[in-house]
Write a protein that holds these residues in place. Structure first.
Motif, PDB file in Angstrom:
ATOM      1  N   GLU A 161       0.841  -1.200   0.000  1.00  0.00           N
ATOM      2  CA  GLU A 161       0.000   0.000   0.000  1.00  0.00           C
ATOM      3  C   GLU A 161       0.872   1.244   0.000  1.00  0.00           C
ATOM      4  O   GLU A 161       1.909   1.291   0.638  1.00  0.00           O
TER       5      GLU A 161
ATOM      6  N   THR B 152       1.111   4.986   1.156  1.00  0.00           N
ATOM      7  CA  THR B 152       0.508   6.021   2.004  1.00  0.00           C
ATOM      8  C   THR B 152       1.439   7.219   1.943  1.00  0.00           C
ATOM      9  O   THR B 152       2.522   7.189   2.495  1.00  0.00           O
TER      10      THR B 152
ATOM     11  N   THR C 273      -4.594  -2.981   7.344  1.00  0.00           N
ATOM     12  CA  THR C 273      -4.507  -1.813   6.478  1.00  0.00           C
ATOM     13  C   THR C 273      -5.848  -1.134   6.262  1.00  0.00           C
ATOM     14  O   THR C 273      -5.901  -0.015   5.759  1.00  0.00           O
TER      15      THR C 273
ATOM     16  N   ARG D 231      -7.790  -2.257   4.083  1.00  0.00           N
ATOM     17  CA  ARG D 231      -8.080  -2.443   2.647  1.00  0.00           C
ATOM     18  C   ARG D 231      -9.031  -3.597   2.384  1.00  0.00           C
ATOM     19  O   ARG D 231      -9.096  -4.562   3.145  1.00  0.00           O
TER      20      ARG D 231
ATOM     21  N   GLU E   6     -12.629  -1.831  12.554  1.00  0.00           N
ATOM     22  CA  GLU E   6     -12.672  -0.458  13.047  1.00  0.00           C
ATOM     23  C   GLU E   6     -13.606  -0.368  14.261  1.00  0.00           C
ATOM     24  O   GLU E   6     -13.312   0.323  15.239  1.00  0.00           O
TER      25      GLU E   6
ATOM     26  N   GLU F 292      -0.174   4.555  12.809  1.00  0.00           N
ATOM     27  CA  GLU F 292      -1.085   5.529  12.215  1.00  0.00           C
ATOM     28  C   GLU F 292      -2.113   4.883  11.310  1.00  0.00           C
ATOM     29  O   GLU F 292      -3.021   5.543  10.819  1.00  0.00           O
ATOM     30  N   ARG F 293      -1.926   3.623  11.038  1.00  0.00           N
ATOM     31  CA  ARG F 293      -2.749   2.974  10.020  1.00  0.00           C
ATOM     32  C   ARG F 293      -3.168   1.611  10.548  1.00  0.00           C
ATOM     33  O   ARG F 293      -2.462   1.010  11.354  1.00  0.00           O
ATOM     34  N   GLY F 294      -4.314   1.108  10.109  1.00  0.00           N
ATOM     35  CA  GLY F 294      -4.786  -0.172  10.633  1.00  0.00           C
ATOM     36  C   GLY F 294      -5.326   0.033  12.039  1.00  0.00           C
ATOM     37  O   GLY F 294      -5.271   1.129  12.600  1.00  0.00           O
TER      38      GLY F 294
END
Ligand code: NAP
Ligand code: MG
Length: 513
Positions: free
Chosen positions: A6, A8, A54, A56, A361, A390-392
């Protein structure tokens, strides 16, 4: 999609490539398994399946609703009443289930990859634990297929002149079973449900969790490959409020087996009440883990960390209330916190990862919401306490101190990597009532070198499983389930046979000579 990389901003983050077989499996929308074939939903609808490392999209799954559940139940009913399954000898059922276990092990890498991708757990742990225990569950339950005995009963009944009786019991399958499972151990929960139901000759409609449907569907393929006839195992992916609710209320479903939250467990009971279906429930927990001052801390400290951080704390048995005798409180808290800080977080597919993200989430928001409420109410984080990266959907492994009994973090099941550490003074009844002061009663841990105390305390704890100087030891032979609002009934061992069989008494009269 297969390359799992990915971009970012300017940073390109690579995660390992999926094997060809796992890539093939996730290409295209996955169908519902009904009557031995994979079909689109009757509505034509599908839903998205995400990688929690991620956020995604991985793939899409058919969104089953009541129509699909009706079709799956009628396939299961036909397979139960007329299909070759009912004519399988016990030995044939045994061989077939054993074969499922062999196929699971043959496809261990692929299943572990799919589990890591879909749930976020470490691929190495998925392979070593989830996949292995799945195979073991099928092979353990295979043995019960040939051991479903009844008994001959010594009647005292003498009210019919010149007549004697031969009375015996037989165990028969209940029929069509509806099984609803959660996302924390997607493959293993499917095995816990399917293996005993099949060993006892039932047919099944299984609804996996919407967050993690992939490994159950792959297992469905392996079950067919092993020789379980079409219609015996049906899998309807979709949403709980729609597909799950339709299954729990279906008049041709004789029994519902559920694992998940206590709140939904109560809805299942209501749905099943209309026609008094058999119901078994494996629900939540807020398990006490007690460390006495005499414990071997070299065992107890890593044991306490494992008790709560295994599977990111997304475990119904998580040892999430840690009671520590006051003279060793600081040493244990700093030891567990030090281990927590060393846990390697990352995407599940990375083989070095020790802890992945929360499954979704929603779960991430829920766990971080608990952390905020703990902080607001005055708890202090000895380590962790917030989001990681910061992600996931990653959460830092967290040890909370200054916890009071009225706090939400102490009372409620967080289902994340968060433990509340609480000191106690004496090993007495007050300690036992504090440990038992919960609406749950699933599991408990105790760490001590004093075996007299180990026996006395383990006898008094309200818990379906008590681990002494160990934690998270789960074995197909050991009954598993909860006291109080942690559920109804026991899975595993010979106890689970009661869930999936009806006992019939047969009484035959004959003339006395
Ligand atoms: P959940 O809602 O109880 O989900 C468990 C299963 O039940 C899923 O397959 C779900 O479908 C289905 N379901 C939901 N509502 C239903 C209904 N009305 N009728 C029939 N089936 C229904 O659990 P969750 O929402 O995934 O997680 C919430 C909390 O439950 C967690 O934070 C944790 O505290 C607890 N939990 C406990 C366990 C455990 O093993 N004890 C496992 C998971 C979660 P969907 O997937 O579509 O919702
Ligand atoms: Mg849900």
């Amino acid at each position: 999609m297969n390359e799992l990389a990915e971009r970012t901003g300017s940073e390109r983050v690579e995660t390992p490539r999926l094997s060809a077989s796992a890539s093939r499996f996730i290409s295209g929308t996955k169908g519902l398994l009904i009557g031995g074939r994979f079909l689109p939903a009757a509505s034509g609808k599908s839903f998205e399946v995400f990688d929690p490392s991620t956020g995604r999209l991985i793939t899409r799954c058919a969104e089953g609703d009541k129509q699909d559940v009706d079709l799956a139940v009628s396939a299961a009913r036909a397979a139960f009443e007329n299909g070759p399954w009912s004519r399988f000898t016990p030995a044939a059922r045994c061989r077939t289930l054993w074969k499922v276990g062999e196929l699971v092990l043959e496809h261990a890498d692929e299943l572990a990859e799919l589990e890591a991708l879909d749930n976020g757990k470490s691929v190495s742990i998925a392979r070593a634990v989830d996949v292995r225990l799945t195979a073991e569950m099928f092979q353990y339950m295979a043995g019960w297929a040939t051991r479903l005995e009844g008994s001959v009963l010594p009647l005292s009944f003498d009210m019919v002149p010149n007549t004697l009786f031969h009375a015996f019991t037989r165990r028969q399958p209940v029929g069509v079973v509806g099984q609803i499972i959660p996302w924390n151990f997607p493959l293993l929960m499917a095995a816990w449900k399917l293996a005993p139901a099949l060993a006892t000759g039932n047919t099944v409609v299984l609804k996996p969790a919407e967050q993690t449907p992939l490994t159950a569907l792959r297992l469905g393929e392996l079950v067919l490959e092993a020789g379980v006839p079409p219609g015996v195992v049906n899998i309807v992916t979709g949403f709980g409020e729609v597909a799950g609710a339709a299954l729990a209320a279906h008049p041709d479903v004789r029994k519902v087996a559920f694992t998940g939250s206590t709140e939904v467990g109560k809805l299942i009971v209501k749905a099943a009440a209309g026609d008094l279906k058999r119901v078994s429930l494996e629900l939540g927990g807020k398990s006490p883990n007690i460390i006495l001052a005499d414990a071997d801390l070299d065992l107890a400290i890593p044991g306490a960390a494992n008790a709560v951080f295994f599977n990111h704390g997304q475990s119904c048995v998580a040892g999430s209330r840690l009671f520590i005798q006051e003279q060793i409180f600081d040493a244990v808290v700093s030891g567990v916190a030090e281990l927590a800080r060393k846990i390697k977080l990352g995407p599940g597919l990375n083989p070095d990862t020790e802890m992945g993200p929360m499954v979704s989430e929603v779960q991430f928001e829920r766990v971080t919401g608990f952390l905020k409420s703990g902080a607001d109410q005055g708890a202090h984080a000895a380590c962790g306490g917030g989001r990681w990266g910061e992600r996931g959907y990653f959460v830092e492994p967290t040890v909370l101190i200054n916890v009071r009994r009225d706090m939400k973090v102490y009372q409620e099941e967080i289902f994340g990597p968060v433990v509340a550490a609480v000191p106690f003074k004496d090993v007495d009844d007050a300690l036992i009532s504090q440990a038992n002061d919960s609406r749950y009663g699933l599991a408990a841990g105790l760490w001590t070198r004093d075996m007299a105390k180990a026996h006395q305390i383990s006898a008094k704890l309200d818990a379906g499983t008590v681990w002494v100087n160990c934690y998270n030891v789960l074995d197909p032979s050991m009954p598993f389930g909860g006291f109080k609002e942690s559920g109804w009934g026991r899975e595993h061992g010979h106890e689970v046979l009661n869930h999936y069989t009806e006992v019939k008494s047969v009484c035959m009269a004959y003339s006395s000579v």
